[in-house]
Design an enzyme around this catalytic site. Structure first.
Site, PDB file in Angstrom:
ATOM      1  N   HIS A 127       1.393   1.713  -3.762  1.00 40.98           N
ATOM      2  CA  HIS A 127       0.981   2.520  -4.137  1.00 40.98           C
ATOM      3  C   HIS A 127       0.882   3.940  -3.945  1.00 40.98           C
ATOM      4  CE1 HIS A 127      -1.398  -0.386  -6.332  1.00 40.98           C
ATOM      5  NE2 HIS A 127      -2.322  -1.174  -5.093  1.00 40.98           N
TER       6      HIS A 127
ATOM      7  N   GLU B  51      -0.994  -3.023  -9.770  1.00 43.53           N
ATOM      8  CA  GLU B  51      -1.112  -3.889  -9.034  1.00 43.53           C
ATOM      9  C   GLU B  51       0.081  -4.571  -8.956  1.00 43.53           C
ATOM     10  OE1 GLU B  51      -2.584  -4.154  -5.982  1.00 43.53           O
ATOM     11  OE2 GLU B  51      -3.757  -3.154  -6.860  1.00 43.53           O
TER      12      GLU B  51
ATOM     13  N   GLU C 148       0.561  -1.442  -0.477  1.00 43.61           N
ATOM     14  CA  GLU C 148       0.158  -0.264  -0.165  1.00 43.61           C
ATOM     15  C   GLU C 148       1.165   1.553   0.275  1.00 43.61           C
ATOM     16  OE1 GLU C 148      -3.255  -0.860  -0.997  1.00 43.61           O
ATOM     17  OE2 GLU C 148      -3.098  -2.486   0.278  1.00 43.61           O
TER      18      GLU C 148
END
Length: 290
Positions: free
Chosen positions: A148, A224, A145
């Site tokens: 990201h 991803e 995360e």
């Protein structure tokens, strides 16, 4: 039900704001007595397409907290919360981003990151994920995360969504005008667009919207893979991320609200073309092959 109502209310509010803005600027008057003003139509389409995407991005943290019931850890109440905050802080420093807010929410295994900028973001994990994974696996999910955020994925996906939204709105109205003109070419008494224009625009927006969803989903899947590689770099090795993905593959994943699904650690679509995440097996293979 709460998530659905919030999603609908938010989207209606955004559309009302954009419609009012378009009216005040006068760019909604692209249909003239002389035909279609393409320049004005493009401005209108860009306002509606990018406007909605960026308003959603700016509101993303607030909506995420409301829709999941996520509780931001301001003062750690136990050892687990202290570890979560310290782990995200260390990973954020390695990734070169500002310290994200860290939150926990009740639900099945999942996690997500959101926020308008790299230095104003949120990382949240579910209680189900904390209970189902080892500490090393949770650390890998957190790193995914954080990657990201470091990659600027929220802004990137917003820009892509804005572009495809703009083209959907623009092309649907061009096709609608053309079809309506063909239907009324022998009718000299009528003026302005007819029912053919409105019906065609609606149908085209649905069809073009489906194609746009495929494009956005493809970009989301590439994010991803990049976030998985980023997690491996942050941790220093790919094995924990591989282990976390394997664990996720055997768990019943928690469902996130529609507007946040692309930012979760995992997610499935009804069809592969519409899925925001690649298959777990493909992600593991990509990490093993790097």
């Amino acid at each position: 039900m709460k998530r659905i109502v919030l999603f609908l209310v938010t989207n209606v509010a955004v559309m009302l704001v954009l419609s009012l803005t378009a009216s005040l600027l006068g760019v909604n008057r692209f249909l003239t007595s002389n035909g279609l003003n393409l320049g004005m139509l493009l401005v209108f389409a860009a306002l509606m397409g990018f406007g909605g995407a960026f308003i959603s991005l700016l509101m993303s943290k607030t909506i995420a907290k409301w829709s999941t019931g996520a509780r931001v850890i301001t003062q750690p109440a136990n050892a687990t919360e202290r570890w979560l905050v310290d782990t995200v802080a260390a990973q954020a420093q390695r990734a070169g981003i500002g310290m994200p807010e860290v939150a926990v929410y009740e639900g099945e295994p999942n996690a997500f990151a959101t926020g308008a900028t790299r230095n104003s973001s949120l990382v949240a994990v579910s209680t189900g994920l904390l209970q189902s994974m080892t500490q090393e696996e949770v650390e890998a999910v957190l790193a995914h995360e954080v990657a990201h955020i470091a990659n600027g994925d929220m802004v990137t996906l917003t820009l892509i969504q804005g572009v495809v939204n703009t083209f959907v709105i623009f092309l649907a109205r061009i096709v609608g005008y053309f079809v309506d003109s063909m239907l009324r070419k022998n009718d000299e008494e009528s003026s302005g667009p007819g029912i053919g224009y409105m019906v065609t625009v609606i149908v085209c927006e649905i069809l073009f919207g489906i194609l746009a969803s495929i494009i956005v989903a493809w970009f989301s899947r590439q994010r991803e893979y990049r976030a998985d590689r980023g997690a491996a770099r942050i941790i220093g090795r790919p094995q924990p991320m591989i282990a976390a993905l394997r664990r996720l593959g055997g768990l019943a994943e928690g469902e996130l609200p529609k507007n946040m699904a692309a930012f979760g650690i995992s997610g499935k679509g009804a069809l592969a073309l519409f899925s925001s995440h690649p298959p777990i097996e493909s992600r593991i293979a990509a990490l093993q092959g790097q």
